[in-house]
Design a protein around this motif. Structure first.
Motif, PDB file in Angstrom:
ATOM      1  N   ASP A   1       0.974  -1.305   0.123  1.00  0.00           N
ATOM      2  CA  ASP A   1      -0.114  -0.042   0.011  1.00  0.00           C
ATOM      3  C   ASP A   1       0.922   1.264   0.043  1.00  0.00           C
ATOM      4  O   ASP A   1       0.269   2.454  -0.083  1.00  0.00           O
ATOM      5  CB  ASP A   1      -0.805   0.017   1.087  1.00  0.00           C
ATOM      6  CG  ASP A   1      -0.337  -0.080   2.442  1.00  0.00           C
ATOM      7  OD1 ASP A   1       0.891  -0.223   2.684  1.00  0.00           O
ATOM      8  OD2 ASP A   1      -0.809   0.269   3.417  1.00  0.00           O
ATOM      9  N   LYS A   2       2.128   1.161   0.073  1.00  0.00           N
ATOM     10  CA  LYS A   2       3.104   2.345  -0.052  1.00  0.00           C
ATOM     11  C   LYS A   2       3.685   2.552  -1.278  1.00  0.00           C
ATOM     12  O   LYS A   2       4.845   3.319  -1.584  1.00  0.00           O
ATOM     13  CB  LYS A   2       4.049   2.238   1.181  1.00  0.00           C
ATOM     14  CG  LYS A   2       3.410   2.349   2.517  1.00  0.00           C
ATOM     15  CD  LYS A   2       2.720   3.691   2.858  1.00  0.00           C
ATOM     16  CE  LYS A   2       2.493   3.610   4.020  1.00  0.00           C
ATOM     17  NZ  LYS A   2       1.447   4.675   4.320  1.00  0.00           N
TER      18      LYS A   2
ATOM     19  N   ASN B   1       3.916   3.575  -5.069  1.00  0.00           N
ATOM     20  CA  ASN B   1       3.902   4.416  -5.892  1.00  0.00           C
ATOM     21  C   ASN B   1       4.500   4.328  -7.354  1.00  0.00           C
ATOM     22  O   ASN B   1       5.776   3.977  -7.348  1.00  0.00           O
ATOM     23  CB  ASN B   1       4.042   5.727  -5.660  1.00  0.00           C
ATOM     24  CG  ASN B   1       3.121   6.182  -4.359  1.00  0.00           C
ATOM     25  OD1 ASN B   1       3.418   7.533  -3.896  1.00  0.00           O
ATOM     26  ND2 ASN B   1       2.296   5.322  -3.866  1.00  0.00           N
ATOM     27  N   THR B   2       3.715   4.394  -8.352  1.00  0.00           N
ATOM     28  CA  THR B   2       4.302   4.181  -9.826  1.00  0.00           C
ATOM     29  C   THR B   2       3.892   5.190 -10.601  1.00  0.00           C
ATOM     30  O   THR B   2       2.672   5.606 -10.446  1.00  0.00           O
ATOM     31  CB  THR B   2       4.056   2.893 -10.471  1.00  0.00           C
ATOM     32  OG1 THR B   2       2.863   2.623 -10.730  1.00  0.00           O
ATOM     33  CG2 THR B   2       4.642   1.657  -9.433  1.00  0.00           C
TER      34      THR B   2
ATOM     35  N   TRP C   1       2.068  14.388 -13.555  1.00  0.00           N
ATOM     36  CA  TRP C   1       1.199  14.048 -12.424  1.00  0.00           C
ATOM     37  C   TRP C   1       1.515  14.965 -11.323  1.00  0.00           C
ATOM     38  O   TRP C   1       2.826  15.046 -10.731  1.00  0.00           O
ATOM     39  CB  TRP C   1       1.605  12.476 -12.129  1.00  0.00           C
ATOM     40  CG  TRP C   1       1.337  11.705 -13.237  1.00  0.00           C
ATOM     41  CD1 TRP C   1      -0.007  11.126 -13.252  1.00  0.00           C
ATOM     42  CD2 TRP C   1       2.154  11.184 -14.306  1.00  0.00           C
ATOM     43  NE1 TRP C   1       0.093  10.198 -14.434  1.00  0.00           N
ATOM     44  CE2 TRP C   1       1.409  10.362 -14.963  1.00  0.00           C
ATOM     45  CE3 TRP C   1       3.338  11.658 -14.867  1.00  0.00           C
ATOM     46  CZ2 TRP C   1       1.854   9.737 -16.174  1.00  0.00           C
ATOM     47  CZ3 TRP C   1       3.898  10.900 -15.760  1.00  0.00           C
ATOM     48  CH2 TRP C   1       3.086  10.255 -16.701  1.00  0.00           C
TER      49      TRP C   1
ATOM     50  N   LYS D   1       2.612  16.347  -7.379  1.00  0.00           N
ATOM     51  CA  LYS D   1       3.089  15.486  -6.230  1.00  0.00           C
ATOM     52  C   LYS D   1       2.007  15.130  -5.352  1.00  0.00           C
ATOM     53  O   LYS D   1       2.336  14.100  -4.600  1.00  0.00           O
ATOM     54  CB  LYS D   1       4.283  16.324  -6.001  1.00  0.00           C
ATOM     55  CG  LYS D   1       3.739  17.646  -4.940  1.00  0.00           C
ATOM     56  CD  LYS D   1       4.764  18.381  -4.373  1.00  0.00           C
ATOM     57  CE  LYS D   1       4.241  19.690  -3.727  1.00  0.00           C
ATOM     58  NZ  LYS D   1       5.232  20.544  -3.218  1.00  0.00           N
TER      59      LYS D   1
ATOM     60  N   PHE E   1       0.732  11.313  -4.892  1.00  0.00           N
ATOM     61  CA  PHE E   1       1.816  10.211  -4.321  1.00  0.00           C
ATOM     62  C   PHE E   1       1.833  10.412  -2.834  1.00  0.00           C
ATOM     63  O   PHE E   1       2.069  11.550  -2.369  1.00  0.00           O
ATOM     64  CB  PHE E   1       2.979  10.326  -5.143  1.00  0.00           C
ATOM     65  CG  PHE E   1       2.898  10.242  -6.473  1.00  0.00           C
ATOM     66  CD1 PHE E   1       2.359   9.104  -7.486  1.00  0.00           C
ATOM     67  CD2 PHE E   1       2.898  11.435  -7.258  1.00  0.00           C
ATOM     68  CE1 PHE E   1       2.064   9.251  -8.664  1.00  0.00           C
ATOM     69  CE2 PHE E   1       2.743  11.305  -8.739  1.00  0.00           C
ATOM     70  CZ  PHE E   1       2.574  10.304  -9.181  1.00  0.00           C
ATOM     71  N   ASN E   2       1.923   9.246  -2.198  1.00  0.00           N
ATOM     72  CA  ASN E   2       2.663   9.367  -0.659  1.00  0.00           C
ATOM     73  C   ASN E   2       3.932   8.739  -0.456  1.00  0.00           C
ATOM     74  O   ASN E   2       4.461   8.623   0.629  1.00  0.00           O
ATOM     75  CB  ASN E   2       1.583   8.637   0.152  1.00  0.00           C
ATOM     76  CG  ASN E   2       1.435   7.169  -0.337  1.00  0.00           C
ATOM     77  OD1 ASN E   2       2.287   6.496  -0.890  1.00  0.00           O
ATOM     78  ND2 ASN E   2       0.181   6.620   0.248  1.00  0.00           N
ATOM     79  N   ASN E   3       4.544   8.227  -1.593  1.00  0.00           N
ATOM     80  CA  ASN E   3       5.849   7.843  -1.453  1.00  0.00           C
ATOM     81  C   ASN E   3       6.699   7.647  -2.912  1.00  0.00           C
ATOM     82  O   ASN E   3       7.076   6.588  -3.183  1.00  0.00           O
ATOM     83  CB  ASN E   3       5.653   6.238  -1.142  1.00  0.00           C
ATOM     84  CG  ASN E   3       7.004   5.624  -0.456  1.00  0.00           C
ATOM     85  OD1 ASN E   3       7.932   6.294  -0.226  1.00  0.00           O
ATOM     86  ND2 ASN E   3       6.949   4.315  -0.136  1.00  0.00           N
ATOM     87  N   LEU E   4       6.681   8.990  -3.333  1.00  0.00           N
ATOM     88  CA  LEU E   4       7.467   8.874  -4.531  1.00  0.00           C
ATOM     89  C   LEU E   4       8.304  10.337  -4.604  1.00  0.00           C
ATOM     90  O   LEU E   4       8.454  11.102  -5.460  1.00  0.00           O
ATOM     91  CB  LEU E   4       6.678   9.044  -5.943  1.00  0.00           C
ATOM     92  CG  LEU E   4       7.305   8.629  -7.085  1.00  0.00           C
ATOM     93  CD1 LEU E   4       7.946   7.351  -6.988  1.00  0.00           C
ATOM     94  CD2 LEU E   4       6.100   8.585  -8.284  1.00  0.00           C
TER      95      LEU E   4
END
Length: 171
Positions: free
Chosen positions: A44-45, A47-48, A123, A125, A128-131
């Protein structure tokens, strides 16, 4: 193909593209590049950001592709997600390619998409939560078919070089 895990703020790929193969309902063939954040953590963490050439038989209903995903900010009036690629490779003939780049704007933190060195959009920022950075960059092709059906072709549908020779496969 997978890169080593590290710190990446962008990547580019030149992908050979062939015409629409016979793709049946619930099948997919794809050639793409993607940057991945959080690949070493919980699912769940992860990001792509992905871009490439994608052919589903179901009118792009199998996932969040093109403008079906909220958040992508398109800027190009000439080309964007879902646009048709008209110059395609011919088996044994001229190889046609597309060049795609995905990179992070260091000032805004947004992830940009370019196609043939032209800005397509980004996209934000906030999606995302992990990028903050990509830990991994991957590129290549894939196919999907339900368990009881043969897979659709990937690229030209022929074996990799040097088995068949130049101008007959994707790379």
């Amino acid at each position: 193909m997978k890169t080593d895990v590290g710190e990446y703020y962008g990547a580019s790929a030149k992908l050979i593209v062939y015409g629409f193969p016979n793709v049946k309902l619930d099948q997919i063939t794809i050639s793409q590049i993607w940057v991945i954040g959080g690949a070493d953590g919980p699912e769940d963490k992860i990001n792509t950001v992905q871009a490439g050439w994608y052919i589903p038989a179901d009118g792009y209903k199998t996932g969040c592709f093109n403008f079906n995903c909220p958040g992508f900010v398109a800027l190009s009036p000439d080309f964007g997600p879902g646009s048709e690629i008209t110059e395609l490779s011919v088996y044994g003939g001229i190889q046609k390619s597309i060049e795609i780049s995905i990179f992070k704007d260091q000032k805004t933190g947004n992830w940009w998409l370019t196609y043939e060195r032209s800005y397509v959009g980004y996209w934000p920022k906030e999606l995302f939560n992990n990028l903050e950075k990509a830990a991994e960059v991957d590129y290549g092709g894939a196919v999907y078919s339900p368990f009881n059906e043969p897979s659709p072709p990937m690229g030209s549908g022929h074996l990799a070089i040097p088995t068949e020779g130049p101008n007959k496969t994707c790379y």
